[in-house]
Design an enzyme around this catalytic site. Structure first.
Site: not given
Length: 557
Positions: A111-112, A141, A143, A156, A192
């Site tokens: 995640h991230n 992931e 983003d 982020h 994302e």
């Protein structure tokens, strides 16, 4: 189990074992070595060829080797080799069935992934992607946001984390996704996606041009199926996880589709508000608009070029278990947010576990959390790989199994629709496994920055279903980092060993009720070897502290 009464070091412990089995002879014969392997190490399939092979590998004295025997130095090399590591060396290679659907496996998930520091002001780094892939992570992931000059960027959102180019991220993934020493099994890129239609087109172009033949761009040619392909089917392939354009909706389904989209939008808005509230609490700069603003989140329209790259991993929002059961296709996957999962469990208890299990049997799903509730929720836990601590220790321990390839086959209790099971209950109709563990000694424990000798103790933790989870500790040894000796017996009852992780944690007693982390090692119960074993220790960041280690004796039935 034979041992000396007052050994001063691990070497003394091992020397006593050697003398016991040498039975007064100057060297240990092959037959005596085989007896030790059978009786103490519980390796009952070993034969004389096994013993002689060990002599050839670990004995350097020519005379002893010619006499098919082993000196103490050769025996010491054997005991401190990988042969006697607590982790089953057969599990350092892929040994599980890799022809099951993807849903049959726990998948190492990050995640991230782009961050290497703080979630609000940390640095976004390409090295974070390379590092995660080297650790066997198979779901990354990304983003994605609009950048200047039609160059999508990764960071982020609504924070001050630094920004990196999407094309550089994809180049890094292409370079490290299938390193020979790590894994050949599929990598999932979870997007994302906050980009405009135009910059999504650019993203699609980069994915195709940079990843080339590794990018899965069409369904596999296989008989019509109602489940996902296997890791073997998808070797050396990269899958894109993103929303997909709905096509050719039937008239009678239009109203329902519209209603579902409305529910999804509300769900997204709720999650966005929760995320922004968290940022607002932790820092005043979380958003470019004023705090308290109720501006509606702009819905992202998926570009056709990017949508076409989504094959088996179409993202859909989790609405309810009944909705997933009635409407979700096998190629659609969901992420259950932490707060929502806790609400579901609190509201419906055992029924939520049954529903989660049913969902995970048919569909890929993940659970984003700072806590490691993997065995409780039957899902792949998406963790911040850059954040050291217990969750990552457990994650690393689980995924070192099966050759560290990033895919671990789920146990039957999680895959059979016929087996009813509530992991939160303390009552199970399961036969318990008895684990007897003796923490004997430590060796060359790392000193703190102060240089002062440690006052070490060892905590053995069992992480599994609620009724199995517990921990026990040795006493503290004063002022001894080099060769502390505990000789402490521990007994555990484990009801579901296939969902159990064992964590050895060495701590420094710094006060009456305070202690500091020194090193740890975590492994699945099913990879635990019996007998006299050494436990390698790792730092808080997951790096080897070699030669620091523990010496233990293990037996279970």
């Amino acid at each position: 189990m034979k041992r000396s009464k007052h050994p001063s070091s691990r070497r003394a412990e091992i020397q006593q074992l050697y003398l016991d089995y040498a039975a007064g002879q100057e060297t240990l014969s092959a037959s005596a070595l085989l007896m030790f392997i059978h009786k103490e190490q519980k390796e009952l399939t070993a034969n004389e060829d096994t013993a002689e092979s060990l002599i050839d590998r670990f004995e350097i004295d020519k005379t002893a080797r010619e006499n098919r025997s082993m000196t103490f130095e050769g025996f010491l090399r054997y005991i401190e080799s990988k042969e006697c590591c607590v982790f089953n060396q057969a599990h350092t290679s892929v040994y599980q069935d890799m022809d099951q659907p993807l849903t049959s496996y726990f998948i190492s998930t990050s995640h991230n992934t782009y961050l290497i520091g703080d979630q609000l002001v940390g640095e976004s780094s390409l090295e974070a992607y390379a590092s995660a892939l080297r650790k066997g992570c198979r779901c990354l992931e990304i983003d994605c946001w609009d950048g200047p000059d039609m160059e999508p960027i990764v960071y982020h959102g609504h924070t001050l984390t630094s920004k990196i180019l999407f094309r550089d991220v994809i180049t890094t993934v292409g370079q490290h996704a299938f390193e020979v020493t790590v894994s050949a099994y599929p990598v999932i890129l979870s997007l994302e996606n906050h980009c405009s239609w135009e910059q999504q087109e650019v993203m699609a172009q980069y994915l195709i041009s940079i990843l080339g033949d590794n990018l899965l761009t069409a369904p596999l040619d296989r008989p019509a199926a109602e489940d996902l392909p296997s890791p073997n089917d998808l070797k050396y392939k990269i899958l894109i996880k993103n929303k997909k354009i709905k096509r050719q909706i039937k008239a009678e389904d239009a109203a329902e589709e519209s209603a579902n989209e409305g529910e999804e939008d509300e769900d997204e808005d709720e999650e966005q508000e929760e995320e922004e509230k968290e940022h607002q609490t932790r820092a005043k700069f979380w958003s470019p608009r004023k705090a308290g603003s109720k501006k509606k989140k702009k819905k992202v329209v998926v570009a056709e070029a990017l949508s076409d790259l989504v094959i088996y991993t179409k993202s859909v929002k989790f609405i309810s278990f009944s909705h997933s059961r009635d409407h979700q296709n096998y190629y659609e996957n969901t992420s259950v947010e932490e707060k929502k999962a806790h609400k579901l469990v609190k509201a419906s208890g055992k029924e939520s576990f049954i529903d989660l299990k049913s969902l995970s049997i048919r569909n890929l799903c993940s659970y984003k959390t700072a806590l490691c509730l993997l065995v409780s929720f039957f899902l792949a836990v998406a963790l911040n790989f850059q954040s050291p601590g217990l969750p990552m220790d457990l994650n690393d321990g689980l995924f070192q199994d099966n050759g560290g390839c990033g895919y671990v086959l789920k146990p039957a209790v999680l895959m059979s629709s016929q087996m009813s099971f509530d992991p939160s209950s303390s009552r199970h109709n399961l036969k318990s496994t008895s684990l007897m563990l003796k923490v004997i000694s430590g060796s060359t424990l790392p000193l703190p920055k102060s240089g002062k000798a440690l006052d070490p103790f060892v905590r053995v933790e069992i992480h599994g279903i609620a009724s199995d989870t517990c921990r026990k500790s040795t006493h503290t040894v004063k002022n001894n980092s080099l060769s502390p000796h505990w000789d402490t017996d521990m007994a555990f009852k484990i009801r579901l060993p296939e969902l159990c992780l064992i964590r050895f944690c060495v701590r420094d007693q710094t006060g009456f009720l305070s202690s500091e982390f020194v090193g740890q090692y975590t492994l699945p119960f099913n990879s635990l070897k019996k007998g006299y074993r050494w436990v390698p220790l790792q730092s808080k960041d997951g790096f080897s502290l070699d030669p620091a280690s523990l010496f233990v004796y293990i037996w279970y039935s």
